[in-house]
Write a protein that holds these residues in place. Sequence first.
Motif, PDB file in Angstrom:
ATOM      1  N   GLU A   1      -4.239  -2.364  11.366  1.00 45.24           N
ATOM      2  CA  GLU A   1      -4.932  -1.507  10.404  1.00 45.24           C
ATOM      3  C   GLU A   1      -3.953  -0.927   9.381  1.00 45.24           C
ATOM      4  O   GLU A   1      -4.278  -0.810   8.187  1.00 45.24           O
ATOM      5  CB  GLU A   1      -5.668  -0.385  11.136  1.00 45.24           C
ATOM      6  N   ARG A   2      -2.734  -0.567   9.835  1.00 46.19           N
ATOM      7  CA  ARG A   2      -1.718  -0.074   8.898  1.00 46.19           C
ATOM      8  C   ARG A   2      -1.333  -1.166   7.908  1.00 46.19           C
ATOM      9  O   ARG A   2      -1.151  -0.921   6.718  1.00 46.19           O
ATOM     10  CB  ARG A   2      -0.480   0.424   9.649  1.00 46.19           C
ATOM     11  N   GLU A   3      -1.217  -2.393   8.419  1.00 48.59           N
ATOM     12  CA  GLU A   3      -0.891  -3.524   7.537  1.00 48.59           C
ATOM     13  C   GLU A   3      -1.998  -3.709   6.490  1.00 48.59           C
ATOM     14  O   GLU A   3      -1.731  -3.983   5.321  1.00 48.59           O
ATOM     15  CB  GLU A   3      -0.751  -4.809   8.360  1.00 48.59           C
ATOM     16  N   ALA A   4      -3.230  -3.552   6.919  1.00 50.13           N
ATOM     17  CA  ALA A   4      -4.361  -3.703   6.004  1.00 50.13           C
ATOM     18  C   ALA A   4      -4.353  -2.609   4.938  1.00 50.13           C
ATOM     19  O   ALA A   4      -4.638  -2.871   3.757  1.00 50.13           O
ATOM     20  CB  ALA A   4      -5.670  -3.666   6.784  1.00 50.13           C
ATOM     21  N   MET A   5      -3.999  -1.375   5.332  1.00 54.13           N
ATOM     22  CA  MET A   5      -3.938  -0.273   4.375  1.00 54.13           C
ATOM     23  C   MET A   5      -2.828  -0.512   3.354  1.00 54.13           C
ATOM     24  O   MET A   5      -3.012  -0.293   2.158  1.00 54.13           O
ATOM     25  CB  MET A   5      -3.719   1.052   5.104  1.00 54.13           C
ATOM     26  N   ARG A   6      -1.680  -0.959   3.844  1.00 55.15           N
ATOM     27  CA  ARG A   6      -0.576  -1.269   2.927  1.00 55.15           C
ATOM     28  C   ARG A   6      -0.982  -2.379   1.968  1.00 55.15           C
ATOM     29  O   ARG A   6      -0.698  -2.320   0.766  1.00 55.15           O
ATOM     30  CB  ARG A   6       0.676  -1.676   3.707  1.00 55.15           C
ATOM     31  N   GLY A   7      -1.666  -3.393   2.504  1.00 61.32           N
ATOM     32  CA  GLY A   7      -2.137  -4.491   1.665  1.00 61.32           C
ATOM     33  C   GLY A   7      -3.090  -4.005   0.582  1.00 61.32           C
ATOM     34  O   GLY A   7      -3.065  -4.490  -0.559  1.00 61.32           O
ATOM     35  N   GLY A   8      -3.924  -3.026   0.941  1.00 59.47           N
ATOM     36  CA  GLY A   8      -4.868  -2.463  -0.025  1.00 59.47           C
ATOM     37  C   GLY A   8      -4.149  -1.738  -1.159  1.00 59.47           C
ATOM     38  O   GLY A   8      -4.528  -1.868  -2.330  1.00 59.47           O
ATOM     39  N   VAL A   9      -3.113  -0.985  -0.802  1.00 55.00           N
ATOM     40  CA  VAL A   9      -2.336  -0.266  -1.825  1.00 55.00           C
ATOM     41  C   VAL A   9      -1.639  -1.260  -2.754  1.00 55.00           C
ATOM     42  O   VAL A   9      -1.622  -1.093  -3.978  1.00 55.00           O
ATOM     43  CB  VAL A   9      -1.294   0.668  -1.164  1.00 55.00           C
ATOM     44  N   ILE A  10      -1.076  -2.308  -2.168  1.00 54.66           N
ATOM     45  CA  ILE A  10      -0.394  -3.330  -2.970  1.00 54.66           C
ATOM     46  C   ILE A  10      -1.370  -4.010  -3.920  1.00 54.66           C
ATOM     47  O   ILE A  10      -1.068  -4.239  -5.091  1.00 54.66           O
ATOM     48  CB  ILE A  10       0.296  -4.366  -2.049  1.00 54.66           C
ATOM     49  N   SER A  11      -2.570  -4.306  -3.424  1.00 49.48           N
ATOM     50  CA  SER A  11      -3.584  -4.949  -4.270  1.00 49.48           C
ATOM     51  C   SER A  11      -3.980  -4.049  -5.443  1.00 49.48           C
ATOM     52  O   SER A  11      -4.177  -4.526  -6.572  1.00 49.48           O
ATOM     53  CB  SER A  11      -4.821  -5.291  -3.444  1.00 49.48           C
ATOM     54  N   GLN A  12      -4.108  -2.737  -5.177  1.00 52.38           N
ATOM     55  CA  GLN A  12      -4.438  -1.792  -6.242  1.00 52.38           C
ATOM     56  C   GLN A  12      -3.358  -1.774  -7.313  1.00 52.38           C
ATOM     57  O   GLN A  12      -3.643  -1.748  -8.519  1.00 52.38           O
ATOM     58  CB  GLN A  12      -4.626  -0.388  -5.661  1.00 52.38           C
ATOM     59  N   ARG A  13      -2.099  -1.794  -6.868  1.00 49.27           N
ATOM     60  CA  ARG A  13      -0.984  -1.771  -7.812  1.00 49.27           C
ATOM     61  C   ARG A  13      -0.897  -3.071  -8.609  1.00 49.27           C
ATOM     62  O   ARG A  13      -0.540  -3.069  -9.793  1.00 49.27           O
ATOM     63  CB  ARG A  13       0.332  -1.505  -7.074  1.00 49.27           C
ATOM     64  N   LYS A  14      -1.205  -4.169  -7.971  1.00 50.95           N
ATOM     65  CA  LYS A  14      -1.201  -5.452  -8.685  1.00 50.95           C
ATOM     66  C   LYS A  14      -2.272  -5.443  -9.782  1.00 50.95           C
ATOM     67  O   LYS A  14      -2.028  -5.943 -10.892  1.00 50.95           O
ATOM     68  CB  LYS A  14      -1.452  -6.600  -7.705  1.00 50.95           C
ATOM     69  N   ALA A  15      -3.421  -4.879  -9.470  1.00 47.90           N
ATOM     70  CA  ALA A  15      -4.498  -4.796 -10.464  1.00 47.90           C
ATOM     71  C   ALA A  15      -4.082  -3.895 -11.622  1.00 47.90           C
ATOM     72  O   ALA A  15      -4.348  -4.199 -12.801  1.00 47.90           O
ATOM     73  CB  ALA A  15      -5.776  -4.268  -9.803  1.00 47.90           C
ATOM     74  N   TRP A  16      -3.418  -2.779 -11.298  1.00 45.78           N
ATOM     75  CA  TRP A  16      -2.916  -1.873 -12.340  1.00 45.78           C
ATOM     76  C   TRP A  16      -1.892  -2.580 -13.223  1.00 45.78           C
ATOM     77  O   TRP A  16      -1.908  -2.442 -14.450  1.00 45.78           O
ATOM     78  CB  TRP A  16      -2.297  -0.643 -11.676  1.00 45.78           C
ATOM     79  N   LEU A  17      -1.015  -3.370 -12.599  1.00 46.09           N
ATOM     80  CA  LEU A  17      -0.007  -4.113 -13.354  1.00 46.09           C
ATOM     81  C   LEU A  17      -0.660  -5.092 -14.328  1.00 46.09           C
ATOM     82  O   LEU A  17      -0.209  -5.252 -15.464  1.00 46.09           O
ATOM     83  CB  LEU A  17       0.910  -4.888 -12.397  1.00 46.09           C
ATOM     84  N   GLU A  18      -1.702  -5.747 -13.870  1.00 48.74           N
ATOM     85  CA  GLU A  18      -2.396  -6.692 -14.748  1.00 48.74           C
ATOM     86  C   GLU A  18      -2.945  -5.986 -15.986  1.00 48.74           C
ATOM     87  O   GLU A  18      -2.921  -6.534 -17.088  1.00 48.74           O
ATOM     88  CB  GLU A  18      -3.522  -7.395 -13.987  1.00 48.74           C
ATOM     89  N   ASP A  19      -3.426  -4.754 -15.811  1.00 49.26           N
ATOM     90  CA  ASP A  19      -3.900  -3.969 -16.960  1.00 49.26           C
ATOM     91  C   ASP A  19      -2.749  -3.651 -17.908  1.00 49.26           C
ATOM     92  O   ASP A  19      -2.896  -3.717 -19.131  1.00 49.26           O
ATOM     93  CB  ASP A  19      -4.554  -2.663 -16.489  1.00 49.26           C
ATOM     94  N   VAL A  20      -1.596  -3.292 -17.338  1.00 51.58           N
ATOM     95  CA  VAL A  20      -0.422  -2.964 -18.146  1.00 51.58           C
ATOM     96  C   VAL A  20       0.019  -4.171 -18.979  1.00 51.58           C
ATOM     97  O   VAL A  20       0.461  -4.041 -20.122  1.00 51.58           O
ATOM     98  CB  VAL A  20       0.743  -2.492 -17.243  1.00 51.58           C
ATOM     99  N   LEU A  21      -0.141  -5.362 -18.406  1.00 54.79           N
ATOM    100  CA  LEU A  21       0.342  -6.579 -19.050  1.00 54.79           C
ATOM    101  C   LEU A  21      -0.675  -7.221 -19.994  1.00 54.79           C
ATOM    102  O   LEU A  21      -0.359  -8.220 -20.655  1.00 54.79           O
ATOM    103  CB  LEU A  21       0.734  -7.604 -17.985  1.00 54.79           C
ATOM    104  N   THR A  22      -1.861  -6.657 -20.068  1.00 57.12           N
ATOM    105  CA  THR A  22      -2.944  -7.284 -20.842  1.00 57.12           C
ATOM    106  C   THR A  22      -2.545  -7.618 -22.273  1.00 57.12           C
ATOM    107  O   THR A  22      -2.728  -8.750 -22.744  1.00 57.12           O
ATOM    108  CB  THR A  22      -4.187  -6.375 -20.864  1.00 57.12           C
ATOM    109  N   ASN A  23      -1.984  -6.653 -22.992  1.00 55.80           N
ATOM    110  CA  ASN A  23      -1.639  -6.874 -24.393  1.00 55.80           C
ATOM    111  C   ASN A  23      -0.594  -7.977 -24.555  1.00 55.80           C
ATOM    112  O   ASN A  23      -0.669  -8.782 -25.494  1.00 55.80           O
ATOM    113  CB  ASN A  23      -1.134  -5.579 -25.027  1.00 55.80           C
ATOM    114  N   TYR A  24       0.388  -8.002 -23.641  1.00 51.52           N
ATOM    115  CA  TYR A  24       1.417  -9.038 -23.717  1.00 51.52           C
ATOM    116  C   TYR A  24       0.822 -10.418 -23.445  1.00 51.52           C
ATOM    117  O   TYR A  24       1.178 -11.401 -24.108  1.00 51.52           O
ATOM    118  CB  TYR A  24       2.538  -8.745 -22.714  1.00 51.52           C
ATOM    119  N   ARG A  25      -0.073 -10.468 -22.483  1.00 51.23           N
ATOM    120  CA  ARG A  25      -0.706 -11.750 -22.150  1.00 51.23           C
ATOM    121  C   ARG A  25      -1.544 -12.249 -23.337  1.00 51.23           C
ATOM    122  O   ARG A  25      -1.584 -13.449 -23.620  1.00 51.23           O
ATOM    123  CB  ARG A  25      -1.590 -11.570 -20.913  1.00 51.23           C
ATOM    124  N   GLN A  26      -2.186 -11.336 -24.028  1.00 48.96           N
ATOM    125  CA  GLN A  26      -3.004 -11.721 -25.183  1.00 48.96           C
ATOM    126  C   GLN A  26      -2.140 -12.264 -26.318  1.00 48.96           C
ATOM    127  O   GLN A  26      -2.616 -13.040 -27.153  1.00 48.96           O
ATOM    128  CB  GLN A  26      -3.819 -10.520 -25.674  1.00 48.96           C
TER     129      GLN A  26
END
Length: 310
Positions: A56-81
């Motif tokens: 369950e701890r591994e799953a929680m850590r995975g969830g936090v990492i996934s949230q941060r990855k999604a945030w990173l994708e937002d940060v990179l949007t303009n560069y990707r465009q």
Amino acid sequence: MTEYQKLLVVIDPTTDTQAALARAVELSIPNKASITVFLSIYDFSYEMTSIVSHQEREAMRGGVISQRKAWLEDVLTNYRQEGITINTNVVWHNRPFESIILYAIQGSYDLIVKGTHEHDKFKSVIFTPTDWHLMRKAPVPVLLVKDHDWPVAGKILCAINVGSEDDAHQALNNRIIEHAIQLAAQFDAQVHLVNGYPGTPVNLAIELPDFDSYAYTETLRMQHEQRVHFLASSHAIAVDCCHIIEGLAEDVIPDVAKQIDAELVILGTVGRTGFSAALIGNTAEHVIDSLNCDLLAIKPEGYRSPLADD
């Protein structure tokens, strides 16, 4: 010296404005260098949650990492465009500097790029900032970015040490200047050299009444001037771009950088660690908070990070 072909950008999770990423993109365009943004996260509270299972701890850590990855994708949007390819990696690690350095070593990166801010002097002695760890232990150059533009036809300031003529110091001086020349060619910048030389020791003037402090200081100045000018001529740098000033390096470097409005200061770091680092520190650590521009820290050729043996 090879160009920067692989850039590792350390992301600041506390802000959406990533100065280090913007600088890395500037650096990457002329050479079409690859960029990887790297985020190291850790939350001690997840490790202390004893009422849940390891899975369950591994799953929680995975969830936090996934949230941060999604945030990173937002940060990179303009560069990707804009058609800029940027890779991402988010890791869970309780020592950010260690995860950054190990990733840089494993991926054979040419440069670490990270935003920086002023450090509390007292806390820095007890809790060494990530920036200091990177400057001390990273085997690749570390570019610490501040909010200062890199204009065309700007100025790059090389902090050199000519107080010693040993081969190691001379090699590091040349290495610093070579990095400056490479970047100057990319940004049509002008390379400057700065060197601080010591004044007359107070105890000599007190203990020896006949001691000629002026002659002593002039001899030192001329010695340093000759060495700096020789170094400059060997790299086709104009004498007018050489700054030889009496004083400590940590005082002289920021003063000259402000005076010429440099966009970048380049200096060498010796990789001092342990107790001596806490007491003495490196010039880079002393000047980083006094600079209003970027700092590029260079290690001697062949430097091996202590983390590479862990």
